[in-house]
Scaffold this active site. Structure first.
Site, mmCIF file in Angstrom:
data_model
loop_
_atom_site.group_PDB
_atom_site.id
_atom_site.type_symbol
_atom_site.label_atom_id
_atom_site.label_comp_id
_atom_site.label_asym_id
_atom_site.label_seq_id
_atom_site.Cartn_x
_atom_site.Cartn_y
_atom_site.Cartn_z
ATOM 1 N N LYS A 10 46.641 84.902 -63.242
ATOM 2 C CA LYS A 10 48.025 84.426 -63.046
ATOM 3 C C LYS A 10 48.576 84.842 -61.686
ATOM 4 O O LYS A 10 49.130 84.037 -60.954
ATOM 5 C CB LYS A 10 48.961 85.000 -64.127
ATOM 6 C CG LYS A 10 48.597 84.672 -65.549
ATOM 7 C CD LYS A 10 49.584 85.284 -66.524
ATOM 8 C CE LYS A 10 49.633 86.801 -66.519
ATOM 9 N NZ LYS A 10 48.379 87.445 -66.949
ATOM 10 N N ARG A 50 57.007 86.947 -71.836
ATOM 11 C CA ARG A 50 55.814 87.443 -72.518
ATOM 12 C C ARG A 50 56.012 87.525 -74.025
ATOM 13 O O ARG A 50 55.076 87.884 -74.740
ATOM 14 C CB ARG A 50 55.492 88.836 -71.995
ATOM 15 C CG ARG A 50 54.174 88.945 -71.242
ATOM 16 C CD ARG A 50 54.033 90.392 -70.847
ATOM 17 N NE ARG A 50 52.733 90.742 -70.384
ATOM 18 C CZ ARG A 50 52.372 90.793 -69.099
ATOM 19 N NH1 ARG A 50 53.210 90.459 -68.152
ATOM 20 N NH2 ARG A 50 51.166 91.199 -68.776
ATOM 21 N N ARG A 59 39.146 94.798 -60.782
ATOM 22 C CA ARG A 59 40.412 94.518 -60.083
ATOM 23 C C ARG A 59 40.846 95.734 -59.281
ATOM 24 O O ARG A 59 40.788 96.861 -59.752
ATOM 25 C CB ARG A 59 41.500 94.148 -61.087
ATOM 26 C CG ARG A 59 42.882 94.098 -60.423
ATOM 27 C CD ARG A 59 43.864 93.208 -61.136
ATOM 28 N NE ARG A 59 44.307 93.730 -62.422
ATOM 29 C CZ ARG A 59 45.151 93.078 -63.215
ATOM 30 N NH1 ARG A 59 45.620 91.884 -62.870
ATOM 31 N NH2 ARG A 59 45.498 93.608 -64.366
ATOM 32 N N ARG A 116 44.376 100.116 -61.186
ATOM 33 C CA ARG A 116 45.562 100.385 -61.999
ATOM 34 C C ARG A 116 45.205 101.227 -63.215
ATOM 35 O O ARG A 116 44.168 101.017 -63.831
ATOM 36 C CB ARG A 116 46.186 99.054 -62.455
ATOM 37 C CG ARG A 116 47.097 98.451 -61.412
ATOM 38 C CD ARG A 116 47.477 97.025 -61.725
ATOM 39 N NE ARG A 116 47.867 96.792 -63.118
ATOM 40 C CZ ARG A 116 48.226 95.596 -63.582
ATOM 41 N NH1 ARG A 116 48.260 94.556 -62.778
ATOM 42 N NH2 ARG A 116 48.556 95.458 -64.850
ATOM 43 N N ARG A 174 45.767 95.688 -74.508
ATOM 44 C CA ARG A 174 46.614 94.657 -73.896
ATOM 45 C C ARG A 174 46.225 93.265 -74.357
ATOM 46 O O ARG A 174 47.075 92.396 -74.520
ATOM 47 C CB ARG A 174 46.537 94.765 -72.373
ATOM 48 C CG ARG A 174 47.258 95.987 -71.842
ATOM 49 C CD ARG A 174 46.853 96.340 -70.448
ATOM 50 N NE ARG A 174 47.257 95.338 -69.480
ATOM 51 C CZ ARG A 174 46.714 95.211 -68.278
ATOM 52 N NH1 ARG A 174 45.742 96.024 -67.910
ATOM 53 N NH2 ARG A 174 47.136 94.297 -67.474
#
Ligand code: ADP
Ligand code: ADP
Ligand code: ZN
Length: 213
Positions: A13, A88, A127, A160, A171
């Site tokens: 996204k 969300r 990531r 992160r 998540r």
């Protein structure tokens, strides 16, 4: 143009939202980036949000809505925006629909970037994020020019805290429970469009341009 990016954590996204914002000259609004900036700056909001984020849970709607409504009030939002990571939950989506309706406006497109859970874990473990400018990289699929350094602003890249596999699993389950119902919500509003997020970044973006142009 008002666009919402939907999709699981790690679906791409943010990557696509950045390209859309650049091409169409509209702001990219990422609630995750705003929360992380608050954490970095040690604000009250940041402290509250961090407790939820570290556990892979959503920040309560009330906190999130206050922050987003403030952001919408800024001048650069007049020509539209691309929302990344908001809404969300169904209550967030309803609050957004109502806030827009009051001004006689609506969302133009909700773009769902579809990626199966299996592909998500490997994407997330690779990531790397720049907490200074919000840029995102991937060690394999989108490496920075110099390892560990942001191409855009030169800051150090980090993994992160919530991108560790255990937190990613949590998540994903939160996504399926609380966020996936938004796909049907926006389908009913007639603005849902889907793209295959398993393709390369450029191919996904080409599909999005086809929808928006
Ligand atoms: P990702 O890029 O993986 O989708 P984000 O950066 O959008 O993740 O969000 C990171 C975390 O910030 C979420 O796991 C959640 O705790 C919090 N968060 C971000 N946006 C929202 C939102 N709209 N409502 C509640 N929590 C949010
Ligand atoms: P989200 O905002 O949905 O959480 P990101 O845009 O941060 O997702 O992407 C998650 C990770 O996957 C990042 O490391 C990013 O560089 C990488 N990525 C994004 N899109 C693709 C793609 N189409 N193919 C491979 N890797 C991708
Ligand atoms: Zn940077």
């Amino acid at each position: 143009m008002k666009i919402i990016m939907l999709g699981a954590p790690g679906a791409g996204k943010g990557t696509q939202a950045k390209s859309i914002a650049e091409k169409y000259g509209i702001p990219h609004i990422s609630t995750g980036d705003i929360f992380r900036a608050n954490i970095k700056n040690g604000t009250e909001l940041g402290k509250k949000a961090k407790a939820y984020m570290d556990q892979g849970m959503l920040v309560p709607d009330e906190l999130t809505l206050d922050l987003v409504m403030d952001r919408f009030a800024q001048d650069d939002c007049e020509k539209g925006y691309v929302l990344d990571g908001f809404p969300r939950t169904i209550p967030q989506a309803e609050a957004l629909t109502e806030a827009l309706l009051e001004k006689g406006e609506k969302i133009d497109y909700a773009i769902d970037v579809a990626v199966p859970d299996e592909a998500i874990i490997s994407r997330m473990s690779g990531r790397r994020a720049c907490l200074t400018c919000g840029a995102t990289y991937h060690v394999e699929f989108n490496p920075p020019k110099q390892e560990g350094v942001c191409d855009t602003c030169g800051a150090a890249l980090v993994q992160r805290d919530d991108d560790k596999p255990e937190t990613v699993k949590k998540r994903l389950s939160v996504y399926h429970q609380q966020t996936q119902p938004l796909i049907e919500y926006y389908e009913r509003q007639g603005v849902l469009r889907q793209v295959d997020g398993t393709k390369s970044m450029d191919q996904v973006f080409a599909g999005i341009i086809e929808i928006l142009d």
